[in-house]
Design an enzyme around this catalytic site. Structure first.
Site: not given
Length: 141
Positions: A77, A79, A85, A87, A89-90, A120
């Protein structure tokens, strides 16, 4: 911020994915043409490979390896540094987890680089107490 589109893919821009791997420090430098073949196989053969696109450009990725019936491991994972920063990746992790749970996988784990426990944790993952990850050290070609 413009809308980020999250997609599960089996084929995508291998050059861009290789750039993301390198930016994360997970791939050696060089122009060996076999690298793009390897990246294409990673994308195609992975149980679930997610890309995040912003205005048509791939800005992030993540994948899950699995047997397809019981366990899955989320990995890779990342970015693009200029889009961190926000969002993204989330969103990648959520898309992976959604796909895995929809396919009734019972156990979803991951191994993170140090410093990402809060990231995480905010997505429902917990540190696995009393477990130690291992890797088999093999000589390089």
């Amino acid at each position: 911020m413009k809308e980020v589109i999250y997609s599960i893919v089996k084929k995508t821009n291998t050059e861009r994915i290789l750039q993301l791997y390198r930016q994360a420090g997970w791939w050696e430098p060089g122009d060996d043409p076999r690298y793009l073949i390897t990246v294409a196989r990673i994308i195609e053969d992975t149980y679930c490979f997610v890309i995040a696109k912003l205005e048509g450009e791939i800005v992030g990725m993540g994948r899950a390896i699995s047997d397809g019936c019981s366990d899955a491991y989320i990995q890779d994972v990342t970015v693009d540094s200029i889009h961190r920063g926000k969002g993204i990746g989330k969103g990648i992790v959520r898309k992976l987890v959604q796909h895995l749970t929809e396919n009734k996988l019972q156990w979803i784990g991951l191994i993170s680089e140090p410093g990402y426990e809060k990231f995480y944790g905010s997505l429902g993952f917990e540190v696995m107490q009393s477990y130690t990850p291992f890797i088999l050290k093999q000589p390089r070609d």
